[in-house]
Design a protein around this motif. Sequence first.
Motif, PDB file in Angstrom:
ATOM      1  N   LEU A   1       0.820  -1.205   0.000  1.00 12.01           N
ATOM      2  CA  LEU A   1       0.000   0.000   0.000  1.00 12.01           C
ATOM      3  C   LEU A   1       0.858   1.261   0.000  1.00 12.01           C
ATOM      4  O   LEU A   1       0.541   2.246  -0.675  1.00 12.01           O
ATOM      5  CB  LEU A   1      -0.936  -0.014   1.221  1.00 12.01           C
ATOM      6  N   SER A   2       1.962   1.224   0.745  1.00 20.03           N
ATOM      7  CA  SER A   2       2.853   2.384   0.791  1.00 20.03           C
ATOM      8  C   SER A   2       3.504   2.633  -0.564  1.00 20.03           C
ATOM      9  O   SER A   2       3.583   3.782  -1.035  1.00 20.03           O
ATOM     10  CB  SER A   2       3.925   2.174   1.869  1.00 20.03           C
ATOM     11  N   LEU A   3       3.971   1.570  -1.213  1.00 18.19           N
ATOM     12  CA  LEU A   3       4.595   1.732  -2.533  1.00 18.19           C
ATOM     13  C   LEU A   3       3.583   2.199  -3.568  1.00 18.19           C
ATOM     14  O   LEU A   3       3.893   3.030  -4.426  1.00 18.19           O
ATOM     15  CB  LEU A   3       5.220   0.403  -2.969  1.00 18.19           C
ATOM     16  N   ALA A   4       2.363   1.662  -3.491  1.00 17.34           N
ATOM     17  CA  ALA A   4       1.345   2.074  -4.451  1.00 17.34           C
ATOM     18  C   ALA A   4       0.995   3.543  -4.290  1.00 17.34           C
ATOM     19  O   ALA A   4       0.754   4.259  -5.274  1.00 17.34           O
ATOM     20  CB  ALA A   4       0.096   1.209  -4.279  1.00 17.34           C
ATOM     21  N   ALA A   5       0.965   4.035  -3.027  1.00 14.87           N
ATOM     22  CA  ALA A   5       0.608   5.433  -2.791  1.00 14.87           C
ATOM     23  C   ALA A   5       1.739   6.387  -3.135  1.00 14.87           C
ATOM     24  O   ALA A   5       1.506   7.498  -3.632  1.00 14.87           O
ATOM     25  CB  ALA A   5       0.201   5.619  -1.322  1.00 14.87           C
ATOM     26  N   SER A   6       2.993   5.955  -2.892  1.00 15.16           N
ATOM     27  CA  SER A   6       4.124   6.872  -3.087  1.00 15.16           C
ATOM     28  C   SER A   6       4.719   6.793  -4.485  1.00 15.16           C
ATOM     29  O   SER A   6       4.991   7.821  -5.114  1.00 15.16           O
ATOM     30  CB  SER A   6       5.213   6.579  -2.046  1.00 15.16           C
ATOM     31  N   LEU A   7       4.924   5.580  -5.004  1.00 13.01           N
ATOM     32  CA  LEU A   7       5.591   5.410  -6.291  1.00 13.01           C
ATOM     33  C   LEU A   7       4.635   5.150  -7.443  1.00 13.01           C
ATOM     34  O   LEU A   7       5.035   5.264  -8.607  1.00 13.01           O
ATOM     35  CB  LEU A   7       6.594   4.249  -6.211  1.00 13.01           C
ATOM     36  N   GLY A   8       3.396   4.777  -7.131  1.00 13.06           N
ATOM     37  CA  GLY A   8       2.451   4.457  -8.196  1.00 13.06           C
ATOM     38  C   GLY A   8       2.217   5.597  -9.163  1.00 13.06           C
ATOM     39  O   GLY A   8       2.388   5.440 -10.382  1.00 13.06           O
ATOM     40  N   PRO A   9       1.839   6.807  -8.692  1.00 16.35           N
ATOM     41  CA  PRO A   9       1.613   7.908  -9.633  1.00 16.35           C
ATOM     42  C   PRO A   9       2.859   8.302 -10.417  1.00 16.35           C
ATOM     43  O   PRO A   9       2.779   8.587 -11.619  1.00 16.35           O
ATOM     44  CB  PRO A   9       1.145   9.055  -8.716  1.00 16.35           C
ATOM     45  N   TRP A  10       4.016   8.308  -9.727  1.00 16.99           N
ATOM     46  CA  TRP A  10       5.254   8.690 -10.432  1.00 16.99           C
ATOM     47  C   TRP A  10       5.605   7.673 -11.499  1.00 16.99           C
ATOM     48  O   TRP A  10       6.005   8.027 -12.614  1.00 16.99           O
ATOM     49  CB  TRP A  10       6.398   8.820  -9.430  1.00 16.99           C
ATOM     50  N   THR A  11       5.469   6.381 -11.172  1.00 11.63           N
ATOM     51  CA  THR A  11       5.782   5.339 -12.153  1.00 11.63           C
ATOM     52  C   THR A  11       4.842   5.396 -13.344  1.00 11.63           C
ATOM     53  O   THR A  11       5.269   5.301 -14.500  1.00 11.63           O
ATOM     54  CB  THR A  11       5.706   3.954 -11.488  1.00 11.63           C
ATOM     55  N   ALA A  12       3.543   5.593 -13.089  1.00 16.99           N
ATOM     56  CA  ALA A  12       2.580   5.683 -14.189  1.00 16.99           C
ATOM     57  C   ALA A  12       2.859   6.896 -15.059  1.00 16.99           C
ATOM     58  O   ALA A  12       2.812   6.823 -16.299  1.00 16.99           O
ATOM     59  CB  ALA A  12       1.160   5.741 -13.634  1.00 16.99           C
ATOM     60  N   GLY A  13       3.176   8.029 -14.422  1.00 15.13           N
ATOM     61  CA  GLY A  13       3.506   9.227 -15.194  1.00 15.13           C
ATOM     62  C   GLY A  13       4.783   9.063 -16.001  1.00 15.13           C
ATOM     63  O   GLY A  13       4.875   9.535 -17.143  1.00 15.13           O
ATOM     64  N   GLY A  14       5.783   8.380 -15.409  1.00 14.39           N
ATOM     65  CA  GLY A  14       7.027   8.149 -16.140  1.00 14.39           C
ATOM     66  C   GLY A  14       6.831   7.275 -17.353  1.00 14.39           C
ATOM     67  O   GLY A  14       7.373   7.546 -18.427  1.00 14.39           O
ATOM     68  N   LEU A  15       6.041   6.212 -17.211  1.00 12.80           N
ATOM     69  CA  LEU A  15       5.779   5.331 -18.350  1.00 12.80           C
ATOM     70  C   LEU A  15       4.966   6.040 -19.431  1.00 12.80           C
ATOM     71  O   LEU A  15       5.205   5.834 -20.633  1.00 12.80           O
ATOM     72  CB  LEU A  15       5.038   4.081 -17.869  1.00 12.80           C
ATOM     73  N   GLN A  16       4.031   6.893 -19.015  1.00  8.33           N
ATOM     74  CA  GLN A  16       3.260   7.652 -20.001  1.00  8.33           C
ATOM     75  C   GLN A  16       4.152   8.630 -20.757  1.00  8.33           C
ATOM     76  O   GLN A  16       4.052   8.783 -21.976  1.00  8.33           O
ATOM     77  CB  GLN A  16       2.125   8.403 -19.310  1.00  8.33           C
ATOM     78  N   GLY A  17       5.061   9.294 -20.016  1.00 10.25           N
ATOM     79  CA  GLY A  17       5.995  10.205 -20.678  1.00 10.25           C
ATOM     80  C   GLY A  17       6.946   9.479 -21.613  1.00 10.25           C
ATOM     81  O   GLY A  17       7.345  10.019 -22.653  1.00 10.25           O
ATOM     82  N   LEU A  18       7.296   8.237 -21.262  1.00 11.49           N
ATOM     83  CA  LEU A  18       8.160   7.455 -22.136  1.00 11.49           C
ATOM     84  C   LEU A  18       7.470   7.139 -23.454  1.00 11.49           C
ATOM     85  O   LEU A  18       8.118   7.047 -24.501  1.00 11.49           O
ATOM     86  CB  LEU A  18       8.564   6.162 -21.423  1.00 11.49           C
ATOM     87  N   VAL A  19       6.160   6.981 -23.418  1.00  8.25           N
ATOM     88  CA  VAL A  19       5.403   6.675 -24.634  1.00  8.25           C
ATOM     89  C   VAL A  19       5.207   7.922 -25.487  1.00  8.25           C
ATOM     90  O   VAL A  19       5.395   7.903 -26.713  1.00  8.25           O
ATOM     91  CB  VAL A  19       4.048   6.039 -24.269  1.00  8.25           C
ATOM     92  N   THR A  20       4.852   9.033 -24.855  1.00 12.23           N
ATOM     93  CA  THR A  20       4.511  10.239 -25.623  1.00 12.23           C
ATOM     94  C   THR A  20       5.697  11.141 -25.890  1.00 12.23           C
ATOM     95  O   THR A  20       5.712  11.880 -26.881  1.00 12.23           O
ATOM     96  CB  THR A  20       3.448  11.036 -24.864  1.00 12.23           C
ATOM     97  N   LEU A  21       6.701  11.148 -24.980  1.00  8.03           N
ATOM     98  CA  LEU A  21       7.854  12.057 -25.047  1.00  8.03           C
ATOM     99  C   LEU A  21       7.428  13.530 -25.023  1.00  8.03           C
ATOM    100  O   LEU A  21       8.149  14.401 -25.515  1.00  8.03           O
ATOM    101  CB  LEU A  21       8.702  11.788 -26.302  1.00  8.03           C
ATOM    102  N   GLY A  22       6.296  13.787 -24.448  1.00  8.38           N
ATOM    103  CA  GLY A  22       5.858  15.159 -24.266  1.00  8.38           C
ATOM    104  C   GLY A  22       4.786  15.572 -25.258  1.00  8.38           C
ATOM    105  O   GLY A  22       4.686  15.029 -26.362  1.00  8.38           O
ATOM    106  N   GLU A  23       3.999  16.564 -24.843  1.00  9.63           N
ATOM    107  CA  GLU A  23       2.921  17.068 -25.694  1.00  9.63           C
ATOM    108  C   GLU A  23       3.018  18.573 -25.933  1.00  9.63           C
ATOM    109  O   GLU A  23       2.535  19.063 -26.946  1.00  9.63           O
ATOM    110  CB  GLU A  23       1.566  16.737 -25.056  1.00  9.63           C
ATOM    111  N   ASP A  24       3.633  19.317 -24.994  1.00  8.13           N
ATOM    112  CA  ASP A  24       3.755  20.763 -25.121  1.00  8.13           C
ATOM    113  C   ASP A  24       5.212  21.145 -24.907  1.00  8.13           C
ATOM    114  O   ASP A  24       5.751  20.974 -23.803  1.00  8.13           O
ATOM    115  CB  ASP A  24       2.869  21.468 -24.083  1.00  8.13           C
ATOM    116  N   PRO A  25       5.918  21.668 -25.928  1.00  9.56           N
ATOM    117  CA  PRO A  25       7.334  22.014 -25.766  1.00  9.56           C
ATOM    118  C   PRO A  25       7.574  23.123 -24.748  1.00  9.56           C
ATOM    119  O   PRO A  25       8.703  23.269 -24.259  1.00  9.56           O
ATOM    120  CB  PRO A  25       7.758  22.442 -27.177  1.00  9.56           C
ATOM    121  N   ASN A  26       6.557  23.904 -24.427  1.00 10.33           N
ATOM    122  CA  ASN A  26       6.716  24.948 -23.427  1.00 10.33           C
ATOM    123  C   ASN A  26       6.699  24.400 -22.003  1.00 10.33           C
ATOM    124  O   ASN A  26       7.110  25.088 -21.068  1.00 10.33           O
ATOM    125  CB  ASN A  26       5.599  26.000 -23.576  1.00 10.33           C
TER     126      ASN A  26
END
Length: 431
Positions: free
Chosen positions: A48-73
Amino acid sequence: MQNALQTGPSPTSAPSPKTAAWLSVVPGLGQLYNRRYIKGGILLLLALSLAASLGPWTAGGLQGLVTLGEDPNVDDSRTLLTEGILAALLSVVLLCAYGLNIRDAWRDAVRRREGERIPSVRQAFHDSYDKGFPYFVVVPSFILLAMVVIFPLLFMVALAFTNYSLYNSPPAKLLDWVGWANFKELFVNPLWTQSLLSVLSWTVVWTLVATTLQIALAMLLAVLVNDSRIRFKKLIRTVLILPWAVPSFMTVLVFAAMFNDTFGAINTQLLAPFGIQIPWLTDAGWARTAIILIQVWLGFPYVFTLFTGVLQSISKDWYEAADVDGGSRWQKFRFITLPHVLFATAPLLIMQYSFNFNNFNLIFLFNKGGPPVPGQSAGATDILISWVYNLTFTDNNYKMAAAISIIMGIVVAAFALYQFRRTRSFREEGY
């Protein structure tokens, strides 16, 4: 009587391994089902602690790895790529731990069904420490290896599949995944194809010729100095080792000045009396010859030292037996000296070839891979590693540099694997 002879719980009351495994989909529940309350509670709290602390960051990191960004600003593709790779590595570690959690619940259920005694938390801790001590020692080193070696390697591999170059560089622009386009460019575009074939062929020639010459020279000198008729052996060996004692970058800089076409000592002092003027730095053939000669000078002292030590360990009885049989000097060298020397030094000699394949210092310090070649993006003396360096730090063509690095790594890995498979230790392991 039958109930009295039973040593464990009945099949109907024993825990089901399948149920324990399915409950472990939520880490800790399978352990609680097996009545491992302390262990299950710790695993559940940790999950539960890992899911609460690292879950959002890991999901965001994997999403960024797929898209490589959407707004250059707002987004920087390099940062997203870095965070994405770290998130992927962390996900692999967590998935492995997740699998071990399910396997642990399954095994405990099987042991309870078979009537085995489940150890206490304290006993399990001591058992895991005794049996898993090597893992406790290896894990910190593995984490360091992942950060120092695996992460940069994955980052380089990822760059090879993007359009990262001087004209498409963050933070002004976002990167895009281009698939195999960079590798296709290497083998379709005449400029890149000709450059790759030229550099790769010269790298192979340079590695084989320079390394073989330095080994041959070292062998010749070691055999001559080891001859019983030679006096002052210690002095001669000391003198021959001196080129190894001097820092190589200083030696290369001195030779670069000596081979200079205009004011170099070789042209102005040694060759001028004969009316000879050689374009060491401006002609491709002469530049390659100079680099090979310099590498022979730099490399033979180390190999000479290896051969000298092996020659002194060969028993004189072998040579006396050869004299009795009427063996010539060449036969004694061929059937006694050479096999013993090569058998003892073969792994180190292979390392010499691998080192020269990536010998960046000599190429860069002597003439930075020059002279330039028309119609190519690489110089006449560029090897793969120096070409990648120029593409990265001079041309800022990161995508092509990464693609070439992958090809270079595959070549080196294939050569190393081939050599290791031929060694006796590899065959003894049964691979």
